[in-house]
Design an enzyme around this catalytic site. Structure first.
Site, PDB file in Angstrom:
ATOM      1  N   GLY A  12       0.779  -1.234   0.000  1.00  0.00           N
ATOM      2  CA  GLY A  12       0.000   0.000   0.000  1.00  0.00           C
ATOM      3  C   GLY A  12       0.808   1.281   0.000  1.00  0.00           C
ATOM      4  CB  SER A  13       4.340   2.199  -0.649  1.00  0.00           C
ATOM      5  OG  SER A  13       4.621   1.856  -1.982  1.00  0.00           O
ATOM      6  CG  MET A  86      -0.814  -7.782  -6.881  1.00  0.00           C
ATOM      7  SD  MET A  86       0.094  -7.046  -8.265  1.00  0.00           S
ATOM      8  CE  MET A  86       0.841  -8.517  -8.959  1.00  0.00           C
ATOM      9  NE  ARG A  87      -7.364 -12.821  -8.098  1.00  0.00           N
ATOM     10  CZ  ARG A  87      -6.985 -14.085  -8.243  1.00  0.00           C
ATOM     11  NH1 ARG A  87      -5.800 -14.468  -7.794  1.00  0.00           N
ATOM     12  NH2 ARG A  87      -7.755 -14.962  -8.843  1.00  0.00           N
ATOM     13  CB  ILE A  88      -6.499 -10.630 -14.396  1.00  0.00           C
ATOM     14  CG1 ILE A  88      -4.972 -10.661 -14.503  1.00  0.00           C
ATOM     15  CG2 ILE A  88      -7.138 -10.359 -15.747  1.00  0.00           C
ATOM     16  CD1 ILE A  88      -4.429 -11.787 -15.371  1.00  0.00           C
ATOM     17  CG  HIS A 105       2.394  -2.163 -15.389  1.00  0.00           C
ATOM     18  ND1 HIS A 105       2.000  -3.406 -14.930  1.00  0.00           N
ATOM     19  CD2 HIS A 105       3.448  -2.380 -16.199  1.00  0.00           C
ATOM     20  CE1 HIS A 105       2.792  -4.325 -15.458  1.00  0.00           C
ATOM     21  NE2 HIS A 105       3.680  -3.738 -16.231  1.00  0.00           N
ATOM     22  CG  LEU A 140      -3.204  -7.789 -18.095  1.00  0.00           C
ATOM     23  CD1 LEU A 140      -4.119  -7.515 -16.919  1.00  0.00           C
ATOM     24  CD2 LEU A 140      -2.541  -9.141 -17.945  1.00  0.00           C
TER      25      LEU A 140
HETATM   26  N1  NHR Z   1      -7.557  -6.042 -15.475  1.00  0.00           N
HETATM   27  C1  NHR Z   1      -7.770  -5.698 -16.734  1.00  0.00           C
HETATM   28  N2  NHR Z   1      -8.850  -6.213 -17.347  1.00  0.00           N
HETATM   29  N3  NHR Z   1      -6.947  -4.872 -17.431  1.00  0.00           N
HETATM   30  C2  NHR Z   1      -5.854  -4.375 -16.832  1.00  0.00           C
HETATM   31  O1  NHR Z   1      -5.068  -3.577 -17.520  1.00  0.00           O
HETATM   32  C3  NHR Z   1      -5.564  -4.721 -15.492  1.00  0.00           C
HETATM   33  C4  NHR Z   1      -6.457  -5.580 -14.829  1.00  0.00           C
HETATM   34  C5  NHR Z   1      -6.231  -5.981 -13.522  1.00  0.00           C
HETATM   35  C6  NHR Z   1      -5.095  -5.568 -12.848  1.00  0.00           C
HETATM   36  C7  NHR Z   1      -2.902  -4.430 -12.804  1.00  0.00           C
HETATM   37  C8  NHR Z   1      -1.814  -5.279 -13.451  1.00  0.00           C
HETATM   38  C9  NHR Z   1      -0.468  -4.664 -13.521  1.00  0.00           C
HETATM   39  O2  NHR Z   1      -0.296  -3.459 -13.340  1.00  0.00           O
HETATM   40  C10 NHR Z   1      -4.176  -4.740 -13.503  1.00  0.00           C
HETATM   41  C11 NHR Z   1      -4.411  -4.294 -14.810  1.00  0.00           C
HETATM   42  C12 NHR Z   1      -2.197  -8.653 -11.838  1.00  0.00           C
HETATM   43  C13 NHR Z   1      -1.880  -9.513 -12.887  1.00  0.00           C
HETATM   44  C14 NHR Z   1      -1.928 -11.004 -12.706  1.00  0.00           C
HETATM   45  O3  NHR Z   1      -1.393 -11.761 -13.485  1.00  0.00           O
HETATM   46  C15 NHR Z   1      -1.548  -8.957 -14.111  1.00  0.00           C
HETATM   47  C16 NHR Z   1      -1.537  -7.583 -14.284  1.00  0.00           C
HETATM   48  C17 NHR Z   1      -1.859  -6.737 -13.223  1.00  0.00           C
HETATM   49  C18 NHR Z   1      -2.184  -7.271 -11.998  1.00  0.00           C
HETATM   50  N4  NHR Z   1      -2.609 -11.490 -11.637  1.00  0.00           N
HETATM   51  C19 NHR Z   1      -2.797 -12.914 -11.305  1.00  0.00           C
HETATM   52  C20 NHR Z   1      -4.253 -13.333 -11.587  1.00  0.00           C
HETATM   53  O4  NHR Z   1      -4.456 -14.543 -11.809  1.00  0.00           O
HETATM   54  C21 NHR Z   1      -2.506 -13.181  -9.859  1.00  0.00           C
HETATM   55  C22 NHR Z   1      -1.110 -12.840  -9.474  1.00  0.00           C
HETATM   56  C23 NHR Z   1      -0.906 -12.777  -7.974  1.00  0.00           C
HETATM   57  O5  NHR Z   1      -1.878 -12.888  -7.188  1.00  0.00           O
HETATM   58  O6  NHR Z   1       0.244 -12.580  -7.562  1.00  0.00           O
HETATM   59  O7  NHR Z   1      -5.179 -12.508 -11.493  1.00  0.00           O
HETATM   60  O8  NHR Z   1       0.488  -5.410 -13.820  1.00  0.00           O
HETATM   61  C1  GAR Z   2       3.965  -1.203  -7.124  1.00  0.00           C
HETATM   62  O1  GAR Z   2       5.281  -1.180  -7.582  1.00  0.00           O
HETATM   63  C2  GAR Z   2       3.002  -1.277  -8.295  1.00  0.00           C
HETATM   64  O2  GAR Z   2       3.443  -0.570  -9.416  1.00  0.00           O
HETATM   65  C3  GAR Z   2       3.026  -2.755  -8.557  1.00  0.00           C
HETATM   66  O3  GAR Z   2       3.069  -3.370  -7.321  1.00  0.00           O
HETATM   67  C4  GAR Z   2       3.676  -2.507  -6.372  1.00  0.00           C
HETATM   68  C5  GAR Z   2       2.712  -2.288  -5.251  1.00  0.00           C
HETATM   69  O4  GAR Z   2       3.338  -1.598  -4.211  1.00  0.00           O
HETATM   70  N1  GAR Z   2       1.869  -3.169  -9.299  1.00  0.00           N
HETATM   71  C6  GAR Z   2       1.867  -4.296  -9.971  1.00  0.00           C
HETATM   72  O5  GAR Z   2       2.838  -5.022 -10.082  1.00  0.00           O
HETATM   73  C7  GAR Z   2       0.565  -4.645 -10.637  1.00  0.00           C
HETATM   74  N2  GAR Z   2       0.715  -5.888 -11.280  1.00  0.00           N
HETATM   75  P1  GAR Z   2       2.482  -0.825  -3.135  1.00  0.00           P
HETATM   76  O6  GAR Z   2       1.451  -1.811  -2.587  1.00  0.00           O
HETATM   77  O7  GAR Z   2       3.469  -0.452  -2.084  1.00  0.00           O
HETATM   78  O8  GAR Z   2       1.847   0.358  -3.782  1.00  0.00           O
END
Ligand code: NHR
Ligand code: GAR
Length: 212
Positions: A12-13, A86-88, A105, A140
């Site tokens: 959460g930074s 972190m969830r799609i 990102h 994504l």
């Molecule tokens: N959803 C959509 N439809 N489009 C985007 O652009 C999204 C999104 C959801 C999240 C953040 C994203 C990033 O900045 C984001 C953008 C998680 C994953 C992932 O693979 C990918 C991209 C991003 C966030 N998540 C896994 C999953 O199965 C779980 C991984 C884990 O829990 O560690 O959802 O990169």
């Molecule tokens: C941040 O670096 C953010 O860009 C990244 O996770 C970190 C979260 O840190 N996001 C992703 O990787 C999305 N896939 P935070 O919880 O301290 O803000």
């Protein structure tokens, strides 16, 4: 005053950087998909309403996203902010928030979509890396870009040292992007492109490792 809801999964930074910035909006709630996200404590300590919607409580992504949207919409947000979430998200969810959902990102998109961005950048030997704030679409990490910050990659960098350098910039550009949107200086137009009132560039070039 515009209302925003922030979604987190962990530390959460970035959320904290938004709470600390004097933004022209009210943070109506911070919602996590993980009950043990340390960011929840930071939000509570600042008197911000928190909630947990755990993806583990739902059989499908559709069910999770529907429950998440219901929790978000109770707060009637003008903008929903993914801050290390972190969830799609499903297309239905993303379309429901079209033009009012943004993500931070940790790469210079469209390079290094998905996870482990710093490891992959180091593996490839790129000399410039960074972060991107973009509107979220169903594609994504390919939504329209609002702002990016670039940092040099140093010899001997590890994923930890590189991510720390990127994170410092994340904490600067994220509040700026939210401020622009809340003030109406940046928006997503009907063609799905980012429109901005701010045309001038500050004009600094980042060359890495730098000229002699
Ligand atoms: N959803 C959509 N439809 N489009 C985007 O652009 C999204 C999104 C959801 C999240 C953040 C994203 C990033 O900045 C984001 C953008 C998680 C994953 C992932 O693979 C990918 C991209 C991003 C966030 N998540 C896994 C999953 O199965 C779980 C991984 C884990 O829990 O560690 O959802 O990169
Ligand atoms: C941040 O670096 C953010 O860009 C990244 O996770 C970190 C979260 O840190 N996001 C992703 O990787 C999305 N896939 P935070 O919880 O301290 O803000």
């Amino acid at each position: 005053m515009k209302r925003i809801v922030i979604l987190i999964s962990g530390r959460g930074s970035n959320m904290e950087a938004l709470l600390k910035a004097k933004l022209p909006c009210e943070v109506a709630a911070v919602i996590s998909n993980k009950a043990d996200a340390t960011g929840l404590e930071i939000a509570r300590a600042r008197g911000v309403h928190t909630a947990v919607v755990s993806h583990k409580d739902f059989a499908s992504r559709d069910d999770f996203d529907a429950a998440l949207a219901k929790e978000i919409d109770r707060h009637r947000p003008d903008l929903v902010v993914l801050a290390g979430f972190m969830r799609i998200l499903t297309a239905d969810f993303v379309n429901h928030y079209a033009g009012r959902l943004i993500n931070i990102h940790p790469s210079l998109l469209p390079a290094y979509t998905g996870v482990n961005t710093h490891e992959r950048a180091l593996q490839d030997g790129v000399k410039i890396h960074g972060c991107t704030i973009h509107f979220v679409t169903a594609d994504l990490d390919h939504g329209p870009i609002i702002i990016q910050a670039a940092v040099p990659v140093h010899q001997g960098d590890t994923p930890q040292t590189l991510s720390a350098r990127v994170l410092r910039e994340e904490h600067r550009v994220f509040p700026q992007a939210v401020r622009w949107i809340c003030n109406g200086n940046v928006r997503l137009n009907a063609q799905g492109r980012v429109e901005t009132d701010r045309m001038e560039q500050s004009g600094t070039t980042l060359i890495s490792p730098g000229l002699e």
